[in-house]
Design a protein around this motif. Structure first.
Motif, PDB file in Angstrom:
ATOM      1  N   TYR A 138      42.721  48.774   7.658  1.00 22.38           N
ATOM      2  CA  TYR A 138      43.915  49.473   7.209  1.00 22.38           C
ATOM      3  C   TYR A 138      43.580  50.309   5.971  1.00 22.38           C
ATOM      4  O   TYR A 138      43.207  49.772   4.929  1.00 22.38           O
ATOM      5  CB  TYR A 138      45.035  48.491   6.879  1.00 22.38           C
ATOM      6  N   LYS A 139      43.715  51.622   6.095  1.00 21.41           N
ATOM      7  CA  LYS A 139      43.368  52.532   4.995  1.00 21.41           C
ATOM      8  C   LYS A 139      44.487  53.543   4.705  1.00 21.41           C
ATOM      9  O   LYS A 139      44.307  54.438   3.879  1.00 21.41           O
ATOM     10  CB  LYS A 139      42.089  53.321   5.340  1.00 21.41           C
ATOM     11  N   LYS A 140      45.622  53.407   5.365  1.00 23.45           N
ATOM     12  CA  LYS A 140      46.650  54.449   5.275  1.00 23.45           C
ATOM     13  C   LYS A 140      47.401  54.447   3.942  1.00 23.45           C
ATOM     14  O   LYS A 140      48.025  55.449   3.585  1.00 23.45           O
ATOM     15  CB  LYS A 140      47.620  54.326   6.447  1.00 23.45           C
ATOM     16  N   VAL A 141      47.385  53.353   3.234  1.00 20.96           N
ATOM     17  CA  VAL A 141      47.926  53.306   1.874  1.00 20.96           C
ATOM     18  C   VAL A 141      46.904  52.616   0.983  1.00 20.96           C
ATOM     19  O   VAL A 141      46.479  51.492   1.275  1.00 20.96           O
ATOM     20  CB  VAL A 141      49.263  52.548   1.801  1.00 20.96           C
ATOM     21  N   THR A 142      46.489  53.299  -0.056  1.00 19.86           N
ATOM     22  CA  THR A 142      45.604  52.717  -1.065  1.00 19.86           C
ATOM     23  C   THR A 142      46.361  52.664  -2.382  1.00 19.86           C
ATOM     24  O   THR A 142      47.414  53.305  -2.540  1.00 19.86           O
ATOM     25  CB  THR A 142      44.331  53.550  -1.229  1.00 19.86           C
ATOM     26  N   MET A 143      45.817  51.925  -3.315  1.00 21.76           N
ATOM     27  CA  MET A 143      46.460  51.881  -4.627  1.00 21.76           C
ATOM     28  C   MET A 143      46.507  53.283  -5.236  1.00 21.76           C
ATOM     29  O   MET A 143      47.524  53.688  -5.840  1.00 21.76           O
ATOM     30  CB  MET A 143      45.707  50.931  -5.554  1.00 21.76           C
ATOM     31  N   ALA A 144      45.443  54.037  -5.057  1.00 20.31           N
ATOM     32  CA  ALA A 144      45.389  55.392  -5.609  1.00 20.31           C
ATOM     33  C   ALA A 144      46.455  56.293  -4.980  1.00 20.31           C
ATOM     34  O   ALA A 144      47.158  57.030  -5.673  1.00 20.31           O
ATOM     35  CB  ALA A 144      44.002  55.987  -5.407  1.00 20.31           C
TER      36      ALA A 144
ATOM     37  N   ALA B  40      54.136  48.101  -0.276  1.00 20.26           N
ATOM     38  CA  ALA B  40      53.158  48.591   0.696  1.00 20.26           C
ATOM     39  C   ALA B  40      52.975  47.549   1.792  1.00 20.26           C
ATOM     40  O   ALA B  40      52.710  46.380   1.504  1.00 20.26           O
ATOM     41  CB  ALA B  40      51.821  48.870   0.001  1.00 20.26           C
ATOM     42  N   LEU B  41      53.139  47.975   3.039  1.00 20.53           N
ATOM     43  CA  LEU B  41      52.908  47.119   4.206  1.00 20.53           C
ATOM     44  C   LEU B  41      52.147  47.915   5.256  1.00 20.53           C
ATOM     45  O   LEU B  41      52.180  49.145   5.262  1.00 20.53           O
ATOM     46  CB  LEU B  41      54.236  46.617   4.797  1.00 20.53           C
ATOM     47  N   GLN B  42      51.484  47.219   6.168  1.00 17.68           N
ATOM     48  CA  GLN B  42      50.686  47.916   7.180  1.00 17.68           C
ATOM     49  C   GLN B  42      51.555  48.608   8.228  1.00 17.68           C
ATOM     50  O   GLN B  42      51.308  49.754   8.592  1.00 17.68           O
ATOM     51  CB  GLN B  42      49.733  46.936   7.868  1.00 17.68           C
ATOM     52  N   ASP B  43      52.557  47.905   8.708  1.00 16.53           N
ATOM     53  CA  ASP B  43      53.414  48.463   9.758  1.00 16.53           C
ATOM     54  C   ASP B  43      54.847  47.997   9.578  1.00 16.53           C
ATOM     55  O   ASP B  43      55.101  46.795   9.392  1.00 16.53           O
ATOM     56  CB  ASP B  43      52.930  48.045  11.153  1.00 16.53           C
ATOM     57  N   VAL B  44      55.768  48.951   9.637  1.00 12.74           N
ATOM     58  CA  VAL B  44      57.197  48.643   9.631  1.00 12.74           C
ATOM     59  C   VAL B  44      57.810  49.436  10.780  1.00 12.74           C
ATOM     60  O   VAL B  44      57.762  50.672  10.793  1.00 12.74           O
ATOM     61  CB  VAL B  44      57.855  49.020   8.289  1.00 12.74           C
ATOM     62  N   PHE B  45      58.371  48.725  11.753  1.00 12.01           N
ATOM     63  CA  PHE B  45      58.946  49.353  12.939  1.00 12.01           C
ATOM     64  C   PHE B  45      60.464  49.364  12.842  1.00 12.01           C
ATOM     65  O   PHE B  45      61.087  48.383  12.440  1.00 12.01           O
ATOM     66  CB  PHE B  45      58.500  48.603  14.198  1.00 12.01           C
ATOM     67  N   TYR B  46      61.042  50.509  13.244  1.00  8.35           N
ATOM     68  CA  TYR B  46      62.481  50.709  13.151  1.00  8.35           C
ATOM     69  C   TYR B  46      63.025  51.035  14.538  1.00  8.35           C
ATOM     70  O   TYR B  46      62.796  52.134  15.061  1.00  8.35           O
ATOM     71  CB  TYR B  46      62.779  51.847  12.173  1.00  8.35           C
TER      72      TYR B  46
ATOM     73  N   GLY C 185      56.359  55.670   8.313  1.00  6.32           N
ATOM     74  CA  GLY C 185      55.451  55.858   7.182  1.00  6.32           C
ATOM     75  C   GLY C 185      56.091  55.360   5.901  1.00  6.32           C
ATOM     76  O   GLY C 185      55.424  54.948   4.964  1.00  6.32           O
ATOM     77  N   GLY C 186      57.418  55.406   5.893  1.00  3.74           N
ATOM     78  CA  GLY C 186      58.202  54.873   4.790  1.00  3.74           C
ATOM     79  C   GLY C 186      59.579  54.536   5.317  1.00  3.74           C
ATOM     80  O   GLY C 186      60.084  55.209   6.223  1.00  3.74           O
ATOM     81  N   LEU C 187      60.201  53.498   4.794  1.00  4.29           N
ATOM     82  CA  LEU C 187      61.540  53.120   5.223  1.00  4.29           C
ATOM     83  C   LEU C 187      62.325  52.654   4.001  1.00  4.29           C
ATOM     84  O   LEU C 187      61.850  51.819   3.227  1.00  4.29           O
ATOM     85  CB  LEU C 187      61.496  52.019   6.277  1.00  4.29           C
ATOM     86  N   SER C 188      63.530  53.207   3.853  1.00  4.46           N
ATOM     87  CA  SER C 188      64.271  53.024   2.599  1.00  4.46           C
ATOM     88  C   SER C 188      65.361  51.968   2.641  1.00  4.46           C
ATOM     89  O   SER C 188      65.906  51.618   1.598  1.00  4.46           O
ATOM     90  CB  SER C 188      64.910  54.355   2.193  1.00  4.46           C
ATOM     91  N   PHE C 189      65.730  51.459   3.827  1.00  4.43           N
ATOM     92  CA  PHE C 189      66.786  50.447   3.943  1.00  4.43           C
ATOM     93  C   PHE C 189      68.023  50.869   3.139  1.00  4.43           C
ATOM     94  O   PHE C 189      68.491  50.147   2.261  1.00  4.43           O
ATOM     95  CB  PHE C 189      66.274  49.083   3.472  1.00  4.43           C
TER      96      PHE C 189
ATOM     97  N   THR D 231      59.856  50.293   1.896  1.00  3.74           N
ATOM     98  CA  THR D 231      58.502  50.011   2.377  1.00  3.74           C
ATOM     99  C   THR D 231      57.727  51.322   2.546  1.00  3.74           C
ATOM    100  O   THR D 231      58.277  52.335   2.948  1.00  3.74           O
ATOM    101  CB  THR D 231      58.525  49.248   3.711  1.00  3.74           C
ATOM    102  N   ILE D 232      56.442  51.263   2.245  1.00  2.73           N
ATOM    103  CA  ILE D 232      55.538  52.407   2.361  1.00  2.73           C
ATOM    104  C   ILE D 232      54.345  51.980   3.213  1.00  2.73           C
ATOM    105  O   ILE D 232      53.658  51.012   2.877  1.00  2.73           O
ATOM    106  CB  ILE D 232      55.056  52.891   0.978  1.00  2.73           C
ATOM    107  N   SER D 233      54.104  52.705   4.322  1.00  2.00           N
ATOM    108  CA  SER D 233      53.064  52.294   5.268  1.00  2.00           C
ATOM    109  C   SER D 233      52.047  53.368   5.610  1.00  2.00           C
ATOM    110  O   SER D 233      51.031  53.066   6.225  1.00  2.00           O
ATOM    111  CB  SER D 233      53.718  51.813   6.578  1.00  2.00           C
ATOM    112  N   ASN D 234      52.319  54.634   5.251  1.00  2.41           N
ATOM    113  CA  ASN D 234      51.362  55.692   5.582  1.00  2.41           C
ATOM    114  C   ASN D 234      51.437  56.814   4.556  1.00  2.41           C
ATOM    115  O   ASN D 234      52.418  57.552   4.503  1.00  2.41           O
ATOM    116  CB  ASN D 234      51.646  56.243   6.977  1.00  2.41           C
ATOM    117  N   LEU D 235      50.396  56.934   3.766  1.00  2.83           N
ATOM    118  CA  LEU D 235      50.257  58.038   2.810  1.00  2.83           C
ATOM    119  C   LEU D 235      48.949  58.782   3.045  1.00  2.83           C
ATOM    120  O   LEU D 235      48.414  59.427   2.152  1.00  2.83           O
ATOM    121  CB  LEU D 235      50.288  57.504   1.370  1.00  2.83           C
TER     122      LEU D 235
END
Length: 335
Positions: free
Chosen positions: A77-83, A173-179, A198-202, A220-224
């Protein structure tokens, strides 16, 4: 007097009164469930919050943001890094600067979470699709989304208890969030679709009374991994939370996935947060958000007015800063 001789009704009144005293209020306060697997978070020692918050001024509208970044992502999983998380947050600060709103980073924490929380389904599959009789927001108020039990469990374990949980934004940050959502397939038939976010705001316009108060700041943030995602994702998701609007812009009514050139709240490259009726009151709604505070003379936080009716799109705090639009027939009206 012997308690056994007291009338039953009087005893019931005493019991109810004692229960209310022990709870500390009239029973409206949310009780946070006990979670055995709370995450043990650690703040990053190498991060300078003072430098990130150097341009935060005491007299301006401010939103507090905390970042939770799991330390046990799967190796591929590399789609979100701390940077990339920090870069997107700093871009969001820049995007909101023209509005006068500033983002204050409270913390960045890392820790090992339950691996089952790395991928979640955000909400239960909806049962009632929107039709032409009401608009999208009115439909959401009548039929609000509901977190899955697994998502609720994950967020309760991740978000640390705090007296200002309901006024703080938490970027997780999570790997996958499905809506999952409903969409017309053909004729008068609907089908369930599930989007990999890639992001979900609830947002409260969608979840309303079903969103636990202490979790209403979760994003949640899953893809940057793409350039456009890196810059706009956090700002866009903050827009859902703070403006309390869906994917819409000027004459474009809200929808699940609206790709077009325009403002921050569409899928595209736009960053505009328009004002006035023609701008669907985005700027005005933003500055009315209950997540915003300013400091008074003695340094205490003075919060915006809280939601009066679960934070739906037409919540009374927005007054006339709403758009009254008609629903659109999703299928042939002669079905």
């Amino acid at each position: 007097m012997n308690a056994k001789k007291l009338p039953l009704l009087f005893l019931l009144i005493i019991c109810v009164a004692l229960s209310s005293c022990q709870s500390g209020d009239s029973g409206t306060k949310e009780v946070r469930p006990a979670i055995a697997s709370l995450v043990k978070w650690q703040e990053l020692d190498t991060l300078s919050l003072d430098r990130i918050n150097a341009n935060v001024e005491a007299g301006k509208p401010t939103v507090d943001v905390g970042i939770y970044f799991p330390s046990n992502f799967d190796p591929d999983y590399k789609k979100v890094t701390m940077a990339s998380m920090l870069e997107s947050f700093l871009a969001a600060k820049e995007i909101y600067k023209p509005t006068g709103l500033q983002l204050n980073l409270l913390f960045v924490k890392t820790g090992e979470i339950d691996p089952s929380y790395l991928a979640i389904q955000a909400n239960e599959v909806p049962g009632v699709p929107v039709t032409e009789y009401v608009n999208t927001y009115e439909h959401m108020e009548r039929h609000p989304a509901r977190l899955t039990g697994h998502a609720r469990e994950a967020f309760d374990a991740i978000v640390e208890p705090d007296s200002q949980n309901d006024r703080t934004i938490y970027l997780i940050a999570l790997q996958d969030v499905f809506y999952p959502f409903l969409e017309v397939s053909e004729g008068r038939n609907w089908t369930v679709k599930s989007v990999r976010t890639g992001g979900l705001s609830f947002p409260t316009y969608s979840y309303g009374k079903n969103l636990p108060r202490h979790l209403r700041g979760v994003i949640t943030i899953s893809n940057l991994s793409r350039g456009d995602r890196s810059r706009r994702t956090i700002a866009h998701e903050l827009g859902h939370k703070l403006m309390n609007v869906s994917h819409e812009y000027r004459e474009t009514h809200p929808g699940h996935e609206v790709y077009a050139d325009g403002g921050l709240m569409l899928y595209g490259n736009g960053e505009e947060i328009p004002s006035g009726k023609e701008g669907r009151w985005h700027l005005e709604r933003l500055l009315l958000s209950p997540f915003i505070y300013t400091f008074d003379a003695d340094g205490s936080k003075v919060w915006n007015e809280d939601y009066q009716n679960n934070g739906h799109y037409y919540d009374p705090i927005y007054g006339d800063k709403v758009v009254r639009f008609k629903g659109v027939p999703p299928i042939d009206p002669n079905w």
